[in-house]
Scaffold this motif. Sequence first.
Motif, PDB file in Angstrom:
ATOM      1  N   ASN A 111      -1.956  -6.173  -4.206  1.00  0.00           N
ATOM      2  CA  ASN A 111      -1.670  -4.820  -4.679  1.00  0.00           C
ATOM      3  C   ASN A 111      -2.797  -3.855  -4.333  1.00  0.00           C
ATOM      4  O   ASN A 111      -3.917  -3.974  -4.827  1.00  0.00           O
ATOM      5  CB  ASN A 111      -1.447  -4.848  -6.201  1.00  0.00           C
ATOM      6  CG  ASN A 111      -1.012  -3.505  -6.746  1.00  0.00           C
ATOM      7  OD1 ASN A 111      -0.660  -2.605  -5.996  1.00  0.00           O
ATOM      8  ND2 ASN A 111      -1.031  -3.355  -8.062  1.00  0.00           N
ATOM      9  N   GLU A 148       3.262   0.345 -10.837  1.00  0.00           N
ATOM     10  CA  GLU A 148       3.728   0.961  -9.595  1.00  0.00           C
ATOM     11  C   GLU A 148       4.413  -0.060  -8.697  1.00  0.00           C
ATOM     12  O   GLU A 148       5.359   0.267  -7.984  1.00  0.00           O
ATOM     13  CB  GLU A 148       2.554   1.612  -8.855  1.00  0.00           C
ATOM     14  CG  GLU A 148       2.086   2.919  -9.475  1.00  0.00           C
ATOM     15  CD  GLU A 148       1.205   3.719  -8.528  1.00  0.00           C
ATOM     16  OE1 GLU A 148       1.129   3.352  -7.330  1.00  0.00           O
ATOM     17  OE2 GLU A 148       0.599   4.700  -8.973  1.00  0.00           O
ATOM     18  N   ASP A 182       0.858  -1.186   0.000  1.00  0.00           N
ATOM     19  CA  ASP A 182       0.000   0.000   0.000  1.00  0.00           C
ATOM     20  C   ASP A 182       0.893   1.235   0.000  1.00  0.00           C
ATOM     21  O   ASP A 182       2.105   1.147  -0.211  1.00  0.00           O
ATOM     22  CB  ASP A 182      -0.967  -0.009   1.193  1.00  0.00           C
ATOM     23  CG  ASP A 182      -0.237  -0.107   2.533  1.00  0.00           C
ATOM     24  OD1 ASP A 182       0.940   0.309   2.598  1.00  0.00           O
ATOM     25  OD2 ASP A 182      -0.822  -0.596   3.513  1.00  0.00           O
ATOM     26  N   VAL A 183       0.323   2.397   0.272  1.00  0.00           N
ATOM     27  CA  VAL A 183       1.068   3.652   0.163  1.00  0.00           C
ATOM     28  C   VAL A 183       2.140   3.785   1.250  1.00  0.00           C
ATOM     29  O   VAL A 183       3.049   4.611   1.137  1.00  0.00           O
ATOM     30  CB  VAL A 183       0.113   4.864   0.228  1.00  0.00           C
ATOM     31  CG1 VAL A 183      -0.784   4.895  -0.986  1.00  0.00           C
ATOM     32  CG2 VAL A 183      -0.724   4.841   1.514  1.00  0.00           C
ATOM     33  N   LEU A 233      -1.976  -0.568  -4.649  1.00  0.00           N
ATOM     34  CA  LEU A 233      -1.522   0.606  -5.374  1.00  0.00           C
ATOM     35  C   LEU A 233      -2.361   0.770  -6.638  1.00  0.00           C
ATOM     36  O   LEU A 233      -3.291   0.001  -6.883  1.00  0.00           O
ATOM     37  CB  LEU A 233      -0.033   0.462  -5.720  1.00  0.00           C
ATOM     38  CG  LEU A 233       0.906   0.269  -4.514  1.00  0.00           C
ATOM     39  CD1 LEU A 233       2.339   0.035  -4.979  1.00  0.00           C
ATOM     40  CD2 LEU A 233       0.850   1.478  -3.589  1.00  0.00           C
ATOM     41  N   LYS A 234      -2.014   1.761  -7.446  1.00  0.00           N
ATOM     42  CA  LYS A 234      -2.849   2.073  -8.604  1.00  0.00           C
ATOM     43  C   LYS A 234      -2.719   1.056  -9.731  1.00  0.00           C
ATOM     44  O   LYS A 234      -3.670   0.812 -10.465  1.00  0.00           O
ATOM     45  CB  LYS A 234      -2.503   3.468  -9.135  1.00  0.00           C
ATOM     46  CG  LYS A 234      -2.846   4.598  -8.170  1.00  0.00           C
ATOM     47  CD  LYS A 234      -2.463   5.949  -8.746  1.00  0.00           C
ATOM     48  CE  LYS A 234      -2.777   7.088  -7.776  1.00  0.00           C
ATOM     49  NZ  LYS A 234      -2.359   8.398  -8.308  1.00  0.00           N
TER      50      LYS A 234
END
Length: 574
Positions: free
Chosen positions: A475, A482, A423-424, A477-478
């Motif tokens: 995932n 990424e 994640d971020v 993320l986008k």
Amino acid sequence: MTTKSISNPYSFSKMNVDEDEWVESMRKSILEHEEEVDKVAVSIFSVPNVLLATDPESYIPQQIALGPFHHWLPEVYDMQRYKLAAARRTVKKYNINFERMIETMKKKDEARIRACYHKFLDMSGDALIWMMAVDMAFLLEFLVVYSMKEEGRVIKKVNSSMSHLVDGSGKKLSHMAILRDLVMVENQIPLFLVKTMLEHQCKKVSDDYESVAKETLKKMLMGLYHELTPFQENELPDVDINECDHLLDFLYHLTVPNNKELGIMEAEIDIEEEDIAEVNDEEEKEKDSFAKESEVRRFMNYIWNILSKSNAGLVKVFKKLIFGKPMALLMKLPWKIISSLPILKMMKEPMERMLEKFQGEGEEKSEEDVGAQKSPTIEEITIPSVTEMARAGIRFSPVNGGIFDISFDHITSTLYLPVVDLDVNTEVYLRNLVAYEACVAAGPLVVARYTELMNGIIDTEDDAKFLRERGIVLNHLKSDKEVADLWNGMSKSVKLTKVPKMDKVIEDVNKRYSQTWRVKFAKFMNTYVFGSWKFLTVLAALFMLLLTALQSFCSVYSCARVFHQLPDIQGGSE
């Protein structure tokens, strides 16, 4: 005649220092120095410049500063009002005499605090202790969320002054930013201070306040670990909170536990360095090819030497004929059709490289080209990518565990990798674990080696997609791109290291990969065919000799008459 005054750049008057305070600090450091402080190991470091330059935002706090390294940064100093509000609530809620606590900390802990930081802290004792106390109050209030999560409770309400920063679910952008700041190497404060403040809070609640404070702090940090870690371990090591230097150190011990924390007396796997030594290139070629050098290369060189001595001019003609630009252009015409055939598809890239190589042979190289060739490249772990291994028949299987659960099964040709939830926060978390490990680890850099492994097997978006479809990468993320960029970008900031157990897995994977027929055939073609123009020239010379022999035969035995008597395969007649 006018004289210019030359200012001394090292003049003491130019330093922004109060001389009296400076003399007093020197006196205390030399004459009132406590010998016990020398036993305190440095545990809070600055990120090495080589790492900091790769991605500063992953190492410099963006929302809140804890401790002295970034306290005065304008970008984060605005959060001081929320720190002070947290300190006021602590005083009110637990009825703490804050000023008396400050005096006690200054008397007992100032020297120990300074010893924890590897940089000289150029500030007065009062400023340092007040800074630490206010920062601790904010940190403990923030960690309450994760203490409740660890107990299975849900926080229903956050104090109004903090409501736009922190929420029970931990999904607000500001909350996520603070979370990332907490794990940064330069943003740590000594954990014994946090425990001390918790003990002051627990004195009103329990007589056994020391054990209660220890248990409460451990619940907070365990909840924080579960929020941040990308791994999904079934069992976690028993980490003693008293033996951890700061918050990041606790998280590191959960990620890379030592033998004591694992409950074992000695390492499970003891591999000698010689066992993981890289195989010599020539030995690898001999072992992995269809034929040894003595059976192919020597024969090829023997034929080449004979032809070279017999007619050097003829050889040059053949070389120009085969590798000259006309032939290269001719080969390019049907290449799209030829390369689409299943068998020849794998030969496309080596053939194109060979043509490009020999088209440019003999041409003078410019200084820029020579400089470009000499430019150093980023060192990367030697292992095939995920898609390359999959084409060679190697399987991938997820395992719920940590870094030490990476393994390879020879019988089923299966590489077991821990499930990693991205994640971020993941990149900042792993980068700072790597940076902290580089500063303190006396042994193998385990987290660094793991990031190198993931960088080695994930080269492209397709590799990331493959692992996501197998359930190894979760995932958030986008995009898969990424994910690939995350691993590839992170490994640029660390040097190669050796971790025996992980290196044994890498060695086994490379060995199994090199034994597949696809890889053997590709190595054979690259080594003995596309990698040597001599081989193709020998074939052309032999072909020309065969044509010469046929021409001589036909001139004696009248081949035209023989061919004329052959039946018409089309069924027609003259």
